[in-house]
Every structure is written in structure tokens, then in C-alpha cells.
Design a protein around this motif. Sequence first.
Motif, PDB file in Angstrom:
ATOM      1  N   VAL A 246      71.545  70.802  21.433  1.00 50.45           N
ATOM      2  CA  VAL A 246      72.348  71.654  20.825  1.00 50.45           C
ATOM      3  C   VAL A 246      72.828  72.813  21.840  1.00 50.45           C
ATOM      4  O   VAL A 246      74.066  72.888  21.841  1.00 50.45           O
ATOM      5  CB  VAL A 246      71.447  72.589  19.559  1.00 50.45           C
ATOM      6  N   ALA A 247      72.017  72.852  22.815  1.00 53.31           N
ATOM      7  CA  ALA A 247      72.439  74.032  23.715  1.00 53.31           C
ATOM      8  C   ALA A 247      73.764  73.207  24.667  1.00 53.31           C
ATOM      9  O   ALA A 247      74.498  73.918  24.761  1.00 53.31           O
ATOM     10  CB  ALA A 247      71.459  74.664  24.687  1.00 53.31           C
ATOM     11  N   GLN A 248      73.417  72.117  24.862  1.00 58.70           N
ATOM     12  CA  GLN A 248      74.631  71.417  25.753  1.00 58.70           C
ATOM     13  C   GLN A 248      75.684  71.309  25.022  1.00 58.70           C
ATOM     14  O   GLN A 248      76.760  71.168  25.464  1.00 58.70           O
ATOM     15  CB  GLN A 248      73.755  70.019  25.966  1.00 58.70           C
ATOM     16  N   ASP A 249      75.641  70.852  23.615  1.00 63.05           N
ATOM     17  CA  ASP A 249      76.598  70.482  22.879  1.00 63.05           C
ATOM     18  C   ASP A 249      77.579  71.811  22.670  1.00 63.05           C
ATOM     19  O   ASP A 249      78.904  71.799  22.543  1.00 63.05           O
ATOM     20  CB  ASP A 249      76.475  69.965  21.527  1.00 63.05           C
TER      21      ASP A 249
ATOM     22  N   CYS B 293      69.606  77.599  17.918  1.00 59.92           N
ATOM     23  CA  CYS B 293      69.357  76.169  18.655  1.00 59.92           C
ATOM     24  C   CYS B 293      68.830  75.249  17.598  1.00 59.92           C
ATOM     25  O   CYS B 293      67.801  74.585  17.921  1.00 59.92           O
ATOM     26  CB  CYS B 293      68.726  76.218  20.049  1.00 59.92           C
ATOM     27  N   GLU B 294      69.756  74.588  16.834  1.00 58.74           N
ATOM     28  CA  GLU B 294      69.412  73.902  15.649  1.00 58.74           C
ATOM     29  C   GLU B 294      70.616  72.933  15.219  1.00 58.74           C
ATOM     30  O   GLU B 294      71.815  73.217  15.590  1.00 58.74           O
ATOM     31  CB  GLU B 294      68.669  74.351  14.552  1.00 58.74           C
ATOM     32  N   PHE B 295      70.263  72.085  14.426  1.00 57.41           N
ATOM     33  CA  PHE B 295      71.398  70.942  13.917  1.00 57.41           C
ATOM     34  C   PHE B 295      72.595  71.641  13.587  1.00 57.41           C
ATOM     35  O   PHE B 295      73.646  71.113  13.933  1.00 57.41           O
ATOM     36  CB  PHE B 295      70.795  70.096  13.197  1.00 57.41           C
ATOM     37  N   PHE B 296      72.539  72.480  12.544  1.00 60.63           N
ATOM     38  CA  PHE B 296      73.660  72.871  11.829  1.00 60.63           C
ATOM     39  C   PHE B 296      74.556  74.029  12.714  1.00 60.63           C
ATOM     40  O   PHE B 296      75.438  74.725  11.959  1.00 60.63           O
ATOM     41  CB  PHE B 296      73.478  73.228  10.522  1.00 60.63           C
ATOM     42  N   ALA B 297      74.083  74.538  13.879  1.00 60.76           N
ATOM     43  CA  ALA B 297      74.671  75.646  14.458  1.00 60.76           C
ATOM     44  C   ALA B 297      76.251  75.599  14.662  1.00 60.76           C
ATOM     45  O   ALA B 297      76.827  76.526  14.194  1.00 60.76           O
ATOM     46  CB  ALA B 297      74.012  75.613  15.802  1.00 60.76           C
ATOM     47  N   LEU B 298      76.573  74.317  15.313  1.00 59.22           N
ATOM     48  CA  LEU B 298      78.210  74.418  15.312  1.00 59.22           C
ATOM     49  C   LEU B 298      78.911  74.339  14.087  1.00 59.22           C
ATOM     50  O   LEU B 298      80.008  74.812  14.018  1.00 59.22           O
ATOM     51  CB  LEU B 298      78.523  73.131  16.036  1.00 59.22           C
ATOM     52  N   GLU B 299      78.301  73.696  12.805  1.00 59.73           N
ATOM     53  CA  GLU B 299      79.165  74.103  11.376  1.00 59.73           C
ATOM     54  C   GLU B 299      79.239  75.317  11.009  1.00 59.73           C
ATOM     55  O   GLU B 299      80.408  75.734  10.532  1.00 59.73           O
ATOM     56  CB  GLU B 299      78.004  72.894  10.575  1.00 59.73           C
ATOM     57  N   GLY B 300      78.238  76.224  11.167  1.00 62.20           N
ATOM     58  CA  GLY B 300      78.277  77.531  10.737  1.00 62.20           C
ATOM     59  C   GLY B 300      79.204  78.233  11.601  1.00 62.20           C
ATOM     60  O   GLY B 300      80.069  79.398  11.151  1.00 62.20           O
ATOM     61  N   LEU B 301      79.419  77.924  12.984  1.00 69.61           N
ATOM     62  CA  LEU B 301      79.936  78.707  13.947  1.00 69.61           C
ATOM     63  C   LEU B 301      81.438  78.575  13.757  1.00 69.61           C
ATOM     64  O   LEU B 301      82.292  79.513  13.684  1.00 69.61           O
ATOM     65  CB  LEU B 301      79.815  78.039  15.440  1.00 69.61           C
TER      66      LEU B 301
ATOM     67  N   ASP C 141      63.702  76.316  22.004  1.00 69.09           N
ATOM     68  CA  ASP C 141      62.031  75.804  22.129  1.00 69.09           C
ATOM     69  C   ASP C 141      62.227  74.873  22.837  1.00 69.09           C
ATOM     70  O   ASP C 141      62.713  73.479  22.856  1.00 69.09           O
ATOM     71  CB  ASP C 141      61.647  75.262  20.712  1.00 69.09           C
ATOM     72  N   ARG C 142      61.641  75.098  24.336  1.00 68.41           N
ATOM     73  CA  ARG C 142      61.796  74.146  25.373  1.00 68.41           C
ATOM     74  C   ARG C 142      60.966  72.791  25.300  1.00 68.41           C
ATOM     75  O   ARG C 142      60.984  71.673  25.899  1.00 68.41           O
ATOM     76  CB  ARG C 142      61.373  74.746  26.486  1.00 68.41           C
ATOM     77  N   ARG C 143      59.947  73.029  24.222  1.00 68.98           N
ATOM     78  CA  ARG C 143      59.413  71.697  23.914  1.00 68.98           C
ATOM     79  C   ARG C 143      60.019  70.702  22.841  1.00 68.98           C
ATOM     80  O   ARG C 143      59.622  69.571  22.757  1.00 68.98           O
ATOM     81  CB  ARG C 143      57.963  72.135  23.121  1.00 68.98           C
ATOM     82  N   ASN C 144      61.071  71.216  22.490  1.00 66.10           N
ATOM     83  CA  ASN C 144      61.881  70.515  21.512  1.00 66.10           C
ATOM     84  C   ASN C 144      63.215  69.660  22.297  1.00 66.10           C
ATOM     85  O   ASN C 144      64.132  70.843  22.535  1.00 66.10           O
ATOM     86  CB  ASN C 144      62.299  71.263  20.396  1.00 66.10           C
ATOM     87  N   ARG C 145      63.505  68.477  22.304  1.00 67.77           N
ATOM     88  CA  ARG C 145      64.628  67.969  22.928  1.00 67.77           C
ATOM     89  C   ARG C 145      65.690  68.401  22.191  1.00 67.77           C
ATOM     90  O   ARG C 145      66.978  68.566  22.654  1.00 67.77           O
ATOM     91  CB  ARG C 145      64.498  66.530  22.653  1.00 67.77           C
ATOM     92  N   LEU C 146      65.783  68.604  20.734  1.00 71.68           N
ATOM     93  CA  LEU C 146      66.876  69.129  19.830  1.00 71.68           C
ATOM     94  C   LEU C 146      67.501  70.283  20.444  1.00 71.68           C
ATOM     95  O   LEU C 146      68.847  70.427  20.516  1.00 71.68           O
ATOM     96  CB  LEU C 146      66.644  68.992  18.348  1.00 71.68           C
ATOM     97  N   SER C 147      66.651  71.057  20.770  1.00 70.12           N
ATOM     98  CA  SER C 147      67.095  72.412  21.301  1.00 70.12           C
ATOM     99  C   SER C 147      68.266  72.477  22.503  1.00 70.12           C
ATOM    100  O   SER C 147      69.002  73.157  22.671  1.00 70.12           O
ATOM    101  CB  SER C 147      65.917  73.482  21.595  1.00 70.12           C
ATOM    102  N   GLU C 148      67.388  71.647  23.574  1.00 72.67           N
ATOM    103  CA  GLU C 148      68.273  71.474  24.840  1.00 72.67           C
ATOM    104  C   GLU C 148      69.696  70.647  24.341  1.00 72.67           C
ATOM    105  O   GLU C 148      70.716  71.013  24.985  1.00 72.67           O
ATOM    106  CB  GLU C 148      67.506  70.429  25.910  1.00 72.67           C
TER     107      GLU C 148
END
Length: 260
Positions: free
Chosen positions: A195-198, A149-157, A186-193
Motif C-alpha cells: 500500500v505504501a508503494q502504491d 496502510c490498508e487495502f481501501f486507503a486509495l479509494e477513500g483518498l 505494520d512491517r510484518r505485513n507485506r500488504l502495508s509495504e
Amino acid sequence: MNRIAIANQKGGVGKTTSAINLATGLAVAGLRVLLVDFDPQGNASTGLGIDQTSRAKSSYQLITGGARLDEVVRATSVPKLDIVPATQDLSAIEVELVDEADRAHRLSAALDQADGRWDICLIDCPPSLGLLTINALVASSSLLVPLQCEFFALEGLSQLLHTVERVRARLNPDLTILGIALTMYDRRNRLSEQVAQDVRAVIGDLVFKTIIPRNVRLSEAPSHGLPALVYDHRCPGSEAYMALSRELIGRLPQTTAAAA
């Protein structure tokens, strides 16, 4: 035997942790499981307590023709879970097999020797899209992708999915995508949520409902040569992998799932 490649060319996404703990979770559920360590780093082997000095025969000998499957399989401390360990020798495979016409089918041919001993085989792939990963995709009926669950996840996928399409077109038309497993959440990190949604918006139902959280116990377990499910079965990471194992079983063909 249902064969599942666990792959992502991006390193550090929880791929080997997922392979070890899903293999354990499936064994706990009653399936007879074979885990093939196909990464020259051999971390899955280490994480299941297989010492470097006891890997005289490994997945390297298996695909170079130096040993049969039953000669390289090792039992683990987890009942119903066996492993084909890996060594650094695997890193030379691309050079050694470069002139071999069947180089992409070596693992598939080796696993054909299983003869009903296991219900399911998980293949832990290296963080690349080279010959080892291609072998795993050719040998498998489906693919499971751990996705951090991080920024470049979809690019690698997208790059991995492109490789899957090429394998389908040229080498294994029956290969399917079993699912995408979101890891290191990481539930404390808004980016994780976000990325999961994206990822769910783009991939849809292929994404498993279970999300694997960041968890210290998951990181500690390999240093003890144990799956997290054995090291601390009550930690959030272990509970998540058990839930993911049950969800995975629900996606398996009925003949395989029935064995559980």
C-alpha cells in the motif's frame, strides 16, 4: 497563523492520534500551537487531559457564536500547546446551521480572532465529509491527510481529494494539500509495504517520507490523558511523530517555520 486541517472521512486511520502528537511535536520544536478539536467524539480533548466536566465552553460555542476564541481555549500540560475542546453538541451543528448563509465560514471567522497568539493551528476533523469538515477546509490554508496502510486507503483518498477540489472551486481557492501521512504501518505485513508503494506511485512527493508504525504505546497514551510523545518519548511511534513534525515544519511557509 498557519491553519492545517487534519482530515480523512474514513475512521480508524490514526487521525486524532496524529493531531495530538503532531501538535505536541510542533510545540516541542518551539512553535506556539493551537489544536482545535472539531470532532463531536472529543477524543483529542480527552487525549490531552481535558476532562468532560470541564468543557462548559467548547468548539460548539465557538462556531454558534456563544463564545469567543479566547473564552474557549484551554492550556494543556504541554508547554506552548493550547486546545479548543469539543463536546457531543457538535453533532447537531448541521441541523442548527442549515439555514445560515455563512454556515461554511463559521470556524474561519472564529479563528480570525487569534490575533497573533499562535504560530500554527491544527484542526482535528470528524471522520466524515459533512459541514464540520467543510468548515475546517474553508478555515485552513492546507490539508494533512493521515492514510492507513490498508487495502481501501486509495479509494477513500480519492473521495476526499474530490471534496477538496469542490471547496477550492466554491469556498477557499487558496487551500493546498500539505501532505499525506502514512499511518498504522505494520512491517510484518507485506500488504502495508505494498500500500505504501502504491500510494507513493500515485501521489508522489505529497507523501511524507516518515511512516507512522503500529505501536501499542500510541494506543495506550490517550487513556492517561497524555500525548505519546510525553507518555513514552522513546517508543517507535513517538520517534516517528517527532520525525514527521520536523518534516512538516520543512513544508511550512518560511514565516511560520522561522518561529521554531
